[in-house]
Design an enzyme around this catalytic site. Sequence first.
Site, short mmCIF file in Angstrom:
data_model
loop_
_atom_site.label_atom_id
_atom_site.label_comp_id
_atom_site.label_asym_id
_atom_site.label_seq_id
_atom_site.Cartn_x
_atom_site.Cartn_y
_atom_site.Cartn_z
N GLY A 1 -5.76 -5.71 2.35
CA GLY A 1 -4.43 -5.55 2.93
C GLY A 1 -3.75 -6.88 3.23
N ARG B 1 0.82 -1.22 0.00
CA ARG B 1 0.00 0.00 0.00
C ARG B 1 0.86 1.27 0.00
NH1 ARG B 1 -5.00 -1.84 4.00
NH2 ARG B 1 -6.30 -2.62 2.32
N GLY C 1 -12.49 -4.56 1.48
CA GLY C 1 -13.89 -4.13 1.64
C GLY C 1 -14.28 -3.14 0.55
N LYS D 1 -12.82 -9.60 9.33
CA LYS D 1 -13.69 -8.42 9.52
C LYS D 1 -15.14 -8.81 9.26
CE LYS D 1 -10.30 -4.83 8.52
NZ LYS D 1 -9.82 -3.84 7.54
N1 LIG Z 1 -10.22 -18.63 11.28
C1 LIG Z 1 -9.71 -17.44 11.58
N2 LIG Z 1 -9.71 -16.99 12.86
C2 LIG Z 1 -9.19 -15.77 13.16
N3 LIG Z 1 -8.63 -14.93 12.26
C3 LIG Z 1 -8.59 -15.34 10.97
C4 LIG Z 1 -9.13 -16.60 10.57
N4 LIG Z 1 -8.92 -16.73 9.24
C5 LIG Z 1 -8.30 -15.61 8.83
N5 LIG Z 1 -8.09 -14.77 9.86
C6 LIG Z 1 -7.40 -13.46 9.86
O1 LIG Z 1 -8.06 -12.55 9.00
C7 LIG Z 1 -7.16 -11.46 8.81
C8 LIG Z 1 -7.46 -10.73 7.54
O2 LIG Z 1 -8.82 -10.34 7.47
P1 LIG Z 1 -9.32 -9.09 6.64
O3 LIG Z 1 -8.77 -7.84 7.21
O4 LIG Z 1 -10.80 -9.20 6.56
O5 LIG Z 1 -8.67 -9.35 5.19
P2 LIG Z 1 -8.04 -8.31 4.16
O6 LIG Z 1 -7.08 -7.43 4.93
O7 LIG Z 1 -7.39 -9.12 3.12
O8 LIG Z 1 -9.20 -7.52 3.64
C9 LIG Z 1 -5.77 -12.07 8.83
O9 LIG Z 1 -4.97 -11.34 9.73
C10 LIG Z 1 -5.99 -13.52 9.30
O10 LIG Z 1 -5.10 -13.94 10.30
O1 LIG Z 2 -7.43 -2.62 5.44
C1 LIG Z 2 -8.45 -2.09 5.04
O2 LIG Z 2 -9.49 -2.78 4.53
P1 LIG Z 2 -9.43 -4.34 4.08
O3 LIG Z 2 -9.09 -5.19 5.30
O4 LIG Z 2 -10.83 -4.60 3.60
O5 LIG Z 2 -8.43 -4.49 3.00
C2 LIG Z 2 -8.63 -0.59 5.00
O6 LIG Z 2 -7.47 0.07 5.49
C3 LIG Z 2 -9.87 -0.15 5.76
O7 LIG Z 2 -9.75 -0.45 7.14
P2 LIG Z 2 -11.07 -0.55 8.04
O8 LIG Z 2 -11.82 -1.79 7.62
O9 LIG Z 2 -10.57 -0.66 9.47
O10 LIG Z 2 -11.90 0.69 7.80
#
Ligand SMILES: Nc1ncnc2c1ncn2[C@@H]1O[C@H](COP(=O)(O)OP(=O)(O)O)[C@@H](O)[C@H]1O
Ligand SMILES: O=C(OP(=O)(O)O)[C@H](O)COP(=O)(O)O
Length: 395
Positions: free
Chosen positions: A353, A35, A376, A197
């Site tokens: 991310g 990023r 997201g 999330k």
């Molecule tokens: N079963 C699980 N229990 C807890 N955390 C998890 C699980 N599977 C994945 N994760 C966590 O989810 C996190 C990423 O989620 P998220 O922020 O939604 O994805 P991204 O950043 O790709 O959008 C990672 O740090 C990973 O460790």
């Molecule tokens: O990491 C982010 O989103 P992502 O986990 O969906 O990739 C963005 O920085 C937004 O963060 P936020 O979901 O805490 O508003």
Amino acid sequence: MRTLNDFDFKNKKAIIRVDFNVPLDENFKVTDATRIEAAKPTIDAILAQGGSVILMSHLGRPKGIEEKYSLQHILAKTSEILGVPVQFVSNCVGTEANTAAANLKPGEVLLLENLRFHSEEEAGDAAFAKELASLGDIYVNDAFGTAHRAHASTTIIAQFFPKDKCFGLLLAKEIESLNKVLKNSEKPVTAVLGGSKVSSKITVIENILDKVDHMIIGGGMTFTFVKALGGKIGNSICEDDKMELALEILKLAKEKGVQIHLPVDVVAADAFSNDAATQIVAVDKIPDGWQGLDAGPKSLEKIKEVILASKTILWNGPLGVFELENFANGTIALGNFIAEATAKGAFSLVGGGDSVAAVKQFGLENKVSYVSTGGGAMLEMLEGRVLPGIAAILD
Ligand SMILES: Nc1ncnc2c1ncn2[C@@H]1O[C@H](COP(=O)(O)OP(=O)(O)O)[C@@H](O)[C@H]1O
Ligand SMILES: O=C(OP(=O)(O)O)[C@H](O)COP(=O)(O)O
């Protein structure tokens, strides 16, 4: 659509909203700088014109001021990537920030402390946005990853720059690329949604059902569905207040003919640690004291079948806690299935991310069709929404 090309930045201060919400390890070292690298072209272009740059971002989801979420942790990496010294102020508003911004000379870069150390940021407070706005002459939004948030620095701030606001190069590129996908997605379309999330992304599922043929649910997203269906999930992450929505989604998917694939088995651990004892169990029979941290082998077989039959694949959210080696297998396997499908002609889009960090860590970056800095944000855009951060610049 105003872009950098519509402005002359010479002797101007650009205040740029970037998304430097990057993953850090336990020693606060940046584990994936995608990023930051992605924002470099915008920053370079402004500096090259003789402008100066004020960078603002959030990091994580702090509750008030929490040292572990300080942007100081990414200062050295930012300076290294930009190839120039970067100044830092420990509060994004107030006297210190005002003085540093006022003294900024052409070619200089200033990084502000985490915007979310002020609750006004997420509340979209106009007075706070105005304070931020007073630091710069031109507002540039380059934070695609946060464009789905109507926060002070991503959206509200734009009203204080009726004319002097524009898209950064990254945001413009992401919009263009995702719009292409929206127009040309070949069927069958499969979305994979994992990660942690749950509350902010489960709502997206409902709205994306019209766009997909298959929805694979994995990672931490799994257990809210499994518990809602009456399964035993032990200590796995779950958001109880979203269980009703999970059931609604399953019903709606049936009505719309979308196949939802939940994991059938998981790698369960007796602690959130790489040293934990593990066992493979049915997803709905996780013993008390254990938590599901990765996809199990039967789940991966099914996922493979669905992915290899897909022509368009969207992926956000790791299938397990891939940061811990013992729980990375599901995410690596999924990445490889997507790479295989892509090699056979499917179009694949990976965003988020942590998902991007995983793809890079496992050497799959060049084996997928498009990597987005937003997770997201990418999903909400694919729903067909105009994201608030984008709408604010279009005004
Ligand atoms: N079963 C699980 N229990 C807890 N955390 C998890 C699980 N599977 C994945 N994760 C966590 O989810 C996190 C990423 O989620 P998220 O922020 O939604 O994805 P991204 O950043 O790709 O959008 C990672 O740090 C990973 O460790
Ligand atoms: O990491 C982010 O989103 P992502 O986990 O969906 O990739 C963005 O920085 C937004 O963060 P936020 O979901 O805490 O508003």
